[in-house]
Design a protein around this motif. Structure first.
Motif, PDB file in Angstrom:
ATOM      1  N   LEU A  58      19.779  92.138  13.443  1.00  0.00           N
ATOM      2  CA  LEU A  58      20.298  90.904  14.024  1.00  0.00           C
ATOM      3  C   LEU A  58      19.593  89.699  13.416  1.00  0.00           C
ATOM      4  O   LEU A  58      18.432  89.794  13.014  1.00  0.00           O
ATOM      5  N   ASP A  59      20.298  88.566  13.383  1.00  0.00           N
ATOM      6  CA  ASP A  59      19.630  87.304  13.077  1.00  0.00           C
ATOM      7  C   ASP A  59      18.844  86.887  14.311  1.00  0.00           C
ATOM      8  O   ASP A  59      19.149  87.314  15.422  1.00  0.00           O
ATOM      9  N   GLU A  72      18.890  84.092  15.858  1.00  0.00           N
ATOM     10  CA  GLU A  72      19.777  83.408  16.811  1.00  0.00           C
ATOM     11  C   GLU A  72      20.551  84.417  17.661  1.00  0.00           C
ATOM     12  O   GLU A  72      20.736  84.217  18.860  1.00  0.00           O
ATOM     13  N   GLU A  73      21.017  85.491  17.015  1.00  0.00           N
ATOM     14  CA  GLU A  73      21.776  86.506  17.745  1.00  0.00           C
ATOM     15  C   GLU A  73      20.901  87.195  18.782  1.00  0.00           C
ATOM     16  O   GLU A  73      21.325  87.465  19.899  1.00  0.00           O
ATOM     17  N   ALA A  74      19.649  87.464  18.398  1.00  0.00           N
ATOM     18  CA  ALA A  74      18.726  88.127  19.321  1.00  0.00           C
ATOM     19  C   ALA A  74      18.376  87.205  20.487  1.00  0.00           C
ATOM     20  O   ALA A  74      18.231  87.647  21.618  1.00  0.00           O
ATOM     21  N   VAL A 127      24.767  88.593  21.617  1.00  0.00           N
ATOM     22  CA  VAL A 127      25.916  88.644  20.716  1.00  0.00           C
ATOM     23  C   VAL A 127      26.712  89.913  20.992  1.00  0.00           C
ATOM     24  O   VAL A 127      26.196  90.889  21.543  1.00  0.00           O
ATOM     25  N   GLU A 128      27.976  89.854  20.655  1.00  0.00           N
ATOM     26  CA  GLU A 128      28.815  91.047  20.725  1.00  0.00           C
ATOM     27  C   GLU A 128      28.945  91.557  19.288  1.00  0.00           C
ATOM     28  O   GLU A 128      29.352  90.812  18.402  1.00  0.00           O
ATOM     29  N   LYS A 129      28.567  92.814  19.060  1.00  0.00           N
ATOM     30  CA  LYS A 129      28.570  93.350  17.696  1.00  0.00           C
ATOM     31  C   LYS A 129      29.467  94.572  17.593  1.00  0.00           C
ATOM     32  O   LYS A 129      29.458  95.432  18.465  1.00  0.00           O
ATOM     33  N   ARG A 185      27.459  95.027  23.340  1.00  0.00           N
ATOM     34  CA  ARG A 185      27.068  93.733  23.910  1.00  0.00           C
ATOM     35  C   ARG A 185      25.538  93.659  23.899  1.00  0.00           C
ATOM     36  O   ARG A 185      24.869  94.423  24.599  1.00  0.00           O
ATOM     37  N   ALA A 241      21.000  88.484  25.711  1.00  0.00           N
ATOM     38  CA  ALA A 241      20.152  87.420  25.170  1.00  0.00           C
ATOM     39  C   ALA A 241      18.681  87.760  25.378  1.00  0.00           C
ATOM     40  O   ALA A 241      18.305  88.291  26.423  1.00  0.00           O
ATOM     41  N   VAL A 300      15.154  92.575  14.142  1.00  0.00           N
ATOM     42  CA  VAL A 300      15.481  91.165  13.933  1.00  0.00           C
ATOM     43  C   VAL A 300      15.040  90.734  12.540  1.00  0.00           C
ATOM     44  O   VAL A 300      13.889  90.944  12.154  1.00  0.00           O
ATOM     45  N   HIS A 316      13.427  84.855   9.927  1.00  0.00           N
ATOM     46  CA  HIS A 316      14.131  83.581   9.951  1.00  0.00           C
ATOM     47  C   HIS A 316      13.460  82.623   8.968  1.00  0.00           C
ATOM     48  O   HIS A 316      12.248  82.702   8.751  1.00  0.00           O
TER      49      HIS A 316
END
Ligand SMILES: [Zn+2]
Ligand SMILES: [Zn+2]
Length: 272
Positions: free
Chosen positions: A20-21, A23-25, A29-31, A111, A114, A146, A149
């Motif tokens: 995950l990025d 931001e997604e973590a 996010v739905e993946k 799903r 957050a 993750v 970044h």
């Protein structure tokens, strides 16, 4: 995890590494993921049989139990061949060779809540491998990894970032725009700020998936040496540097003067 008496009772658990990025973590996010797995054979609906007909098990001759010699003891146990049913498949399904399951790739929508972090696992019950005929499938564990970044590093619920500032800004003070994952924020850098000073922006970190507490954003300002000076800039800096000659240097450079004091003490020790 299967095994035990009467052969495996359920399919194997699966592990899936999900990258995950940041931001997604942080925001969830739905993946959609594709998991290589064993699924129930459609042709025989998981029975493993081509026509539903059974035959008497050769190993136990239909008893479902076999005698095993274990040292001097004779132990009766469930027949490993038929799993205790006493029956085997007469005509195995050709698509799965009687296994009742086939290799396939399953697409799943996951799903991600957050606030997850490296190493967190999400369990999807029943989404693991299909088991032998008549058993339930295992579970799927999605493990979060993750990616690094370009701006922020995460430590627990806090985010860290480095903010380069100009020498003049550090000396005179400045208002700086700071990126956060939720948009822009600003910090006031007071006059005479030294390189490496930390500024904490409360509540601009990550909201923990467990505690619900939100961490902070910690900005470390780093004073940057100017490069590719124009002639004017160079002249001004030379003039500026000249003002230190003969002046009370210590008054303007607290760190340098204490460093010089230490060096002097060191030399005194060495040479005496
Ligand atoms: Zn089949
Ligand atoms: Zn048997």
């Amino acid at each position: 995890m299967g095994g035990g008496r009467g052969g495996p009772r359920r399919g194997s658990d699966l592990r899936y590494m999900l990258e995950l990025d940041l931001e997604e973590a942080v925001f969830g996010v739905e993946k959609s993921i594709e998991v290589p797995t064993l699924i129930e054979c459609e042709t025989c609906t998981g029975t493993g049989s081509a026509d539903g007909k059974t035959a008497t098990c050769n190993t136990c001759r239909g008893h479902g139990r076999v005698r095993m010699q274990n040292g001097i003891f004779s132990v009766q146990q469930t027949c490993p061949h038929c799993g205790g049913s006493g029956k085997t498949i007469a005509n195995p399904c050709r698509d799965c060779r009687g296994e009742g399951r086939v290799h396939d790739e399953r697409t799943l929508s996951v799903r991600i809540p957050a606030g997850v972090d490296n190493g967190d696992r999400i369990r999807l019950t029943g989404q693991g491998e299909a088991g032998p005929p008549g058993t339930v499938p295992g579970d799927l564990y999605v493990e979060v990894r993750v990616r690094e970044h370009e701006v922020f590093q995460r430590e627990g619920d806090d985010l860290h970032c480095e903010v380069p500032i100009r020498y003049g800004q550090a000396a005179l003070g400045a208002e700086l725009k700071i990126p956060t994952l939720g948009g822009e924020a600003s910090i006031t850098v007071p006059a005479e700020t030294q390189s490496g000073k930390l500024f904490r922006l409360r509540g601009k970190g990550v909201k923990s998936v467990r505690s619900g507490r939100t961490g902070d954003l910690i900005c470390r300002v780093v004073v940057e040496t100017p490069v590719r000076l124009t002639r004017t800039q160079r002249e001004l800096l030379e003039q500026f540097e000249a003002t230190f000659e003969g002046a009370d240097a210590a008054a303007h450079s607290p760190r340098n003067s204490s460093w010089l004091d230490n060096v002097k003490q060191f030399w005194d020790r060495v040479t005496s």
